[in-house]
Write a protein that holds these residues in place. Structure first.
Motif, PDB file in Angstrom:
ATOM      1  N   HIS A  56      -3.540 -47.547  22.992  1.00  0.00           N
ATOM      2  CA  HIS A  56      -4.088 -46.742  24.092  1.00  0.00           C
ATOM      3  C   HIS A  56      -5.159 -45.764  23.598  1.00  0.00           C
ATOM      4  N   HIS A  57      -5.134 -45.446  22.312  1.00  0.00           N
ATOM      5  CA  HIS A  57      -6.108 -44.474  21.814  1.00  0.00           C
ATOM      6  C   HIS A  57      -7.441 -45.179  21.564  1.00  0.00           C
ATOM      7  N   PRO A  58      -8.520 -44.700  22.173  1.00  0.00           N
ATOM      8  CA  PRO A  58      -9.821 -45.375  22.025  1.00  0.00           C
ATOM      9  C   PRO A  58     -10.321 -45.452  20.589  1.00  0.00           C
ATOM     10  N   SER A  59      -9.967 -44.459  19.761  1.00  0.00           N
ATOM     11  CA  SER A  59     -10.423 -44.485  18.365  1.00  0.00           C
ATOM     12  C   SER A  59      -9.737 -45.608  17.589  1.00  0.00           C
ATOM     13  N   PHE A  60      -8.484 -45.887  17.922  1.00  0.00           N
ATOM     14  CA  PHE A  60      -7.804 -47.005  17.256  1.00  0.00           C
ATOM     15  C   PHE A  60      -8.470 -48.322  17.638  1.00  0.00           C
ATOM     16  N   ARG A  61      -8.783 -48.497  18.905  1.00  0.00           N
ATOM     17  CA  ARG A  61      -9.432 -49.742  19.345  1.00  0.00           C
ATOM     18  C   ARG A  61     -10.814 -49.890  18.705  1.00  0.00           C
ATOM     19  N   ILE A  88      -0.135 -47.303  19.990  1.00  0.00           N
ATOM     20  CA  ILE A  88      -1.367 -46.670  19.529  1.00  0.00           C
ATOM     21  C   ILE A  88      -2.618 -47.331  20.123  1.00  0.00           C
ATOM     22  N   GLU A 139      -8.394 -40.057  13.387  1.00  0.00           N
ATOM     23  CA  GLU A 139      -8.632 -39.438  14.689  1.00  0.00           C
ATOM     24  C   GLU A 139      -7.619 -39.915  15.722  1.00  0.00           C
ATOM     25  N   ALA A 140      -7.214 -41.185  15.606  1.00  0.00           N
ATOM     26  CA  ALA A 140      -6.239 -41.754  16.545  1.00  0.00           C
ATOM     27  C   ALA A 140      -4.815 -41.285  16.250  1.00  0.00           C
ATOM     28  N   TYR A 167      -2.982 -42.587  13.839  1.00  0.00           N
ATOM     29  CA  TYR A 167      -2.179 -43.750  13.432  1.00  0.00           C
ATOM     30  C   TYR A 167      -1.393 -43.411  12.179  1.00  0.00           C
TER      31      TYR A 167
END
Length: 287
Positions: free
Chosen positions: A68-73, A66, A121-122, A124
């Motif tokens: 890789h998803h910008p919203s998670f970061r 996960i 949004e990600a 997760y």
């Protein structure tokens, strides 16, 4: 280490340097004593300096997770509130980091109210991620606080530890996230480039090929820059890209407090935070 008088170039500034091994729990404080000298009545010298370099949380983009998803970061960015991590950090203190260089850093705005929507949004779904921290008391505590804060938002983290001897071991690349630090030499611009281009260091090992390709465009411009001012500008552009994408999370610059014998004078620090031996001098006698 003793000076080699037969060396074909200039003689070293010092005749001899002695090194002493100390237990790991004492490693954060360097105490210098002078052999065969009566103890000085003067108080010990204490020197504080902000380390050029920074501590950070890295994402492993070489694994399909996960992160890789910008919203998670971005959610992790807002989760890492430095005020909440203060209790875990070195007792000497720290300066919150937003750059490789402490003189450019400032406190970053964190908005934890965004975390829930960013995780949604990600996409997760509660999967467990492994986060690695150095096997030192403060680093482990930092990892535990991060783990506890993440759990409040339903982020499942498994905390593992590693030591510096294992840093170059491929097994470290099993981590999904990793706490680490980077320290500069006296050539700050070269150190900035080296942190990313050295294949043994964590950025090069964790960043994806496309991310490194993008960074290399900045690095080539930095290499070709005609002067320091232009390099500084390009480095700032590089860091803007890093922060916009949250390629890793800047945490803090450690403040190192060190104790020296009062007879040692003109103490300065050079590459990687080590004392500059050639500038030191010893005050003999009393008075």
């Amino acid at each position: 280490m003793k000076a080699f008088d037969d060396y074909f170039l200039a003689r070293p500034h010092l005749d001899e340097i002695q090194f002493y091994r100390v237990p790991s729990e004492m490693a954060q404080t360097a105490v210098y004593e002078i052999a065969n000298e009566a103890e000085s009545a003067e108080p010990s010298l204490q020197k504080s300096d902000i380390e050029v370099g920074f501590r950070f949380l890295a994402f492993n983009f070489k694994k399909a997770t996960i992160v890789h998803h910008p919203s998670f970061r971005e959610a992790i960015y807002h989760l890492l509130d430095m005020d909440k991590l203060k209790t875990a950090l070195e007792p000497e203190g720290f300066l919150e980091a937003s750059s490789y260089f402490p003189w450019k850093s400032k406190a970053q705005e964190k908005e934890p109210w965004k975390i829930v929507s960013l995780l949604e949004e990600a996409g997760y779904a509660g999967e467990t991620l492994t986060v690695y921290a150095l096997d030192r008391k403060s680093a482990i505590k930092q990892g535990e606080i991060f783990q506890e804060e993440a759990q409040k938002y339903g982020i499942s983290l498994e905390l593992k530890t590693y030591n510096l001897d294992q840093y170059y071991d491929p097994h470290l690349e099993e981590a999904d996230l990793l706490f680490m630090g980077e320290v500069a030499s006296t050539d700050y611009h070269l150190s900035f480039l080296g942190a990313f281009l050295n294949k043994a260091l964590i950025f090069n090992r964790f960043l994806s090929g496309s991310q490194m390709a993008k960074l290399n465009l900045f690095f080539e411009k930095i290499k070709q820059a005609p002067d320091r001012e232009q390099r500084e500008k390009l480095i700032e552009e590089t860091e803007t890209y890093i922060k916009r994408e949250n390629l890793f999370i800047y945490l803090f610059h450690p403040i190192k407090n060190r104790v020296f014998h009062p007879m040692i004078r003109d103490i300065e620090f050079e590459s990687f935070g080590y004392a500059d031996f050639k500038r030191m001098w010893i005050k003999h006698g009393r008075g």
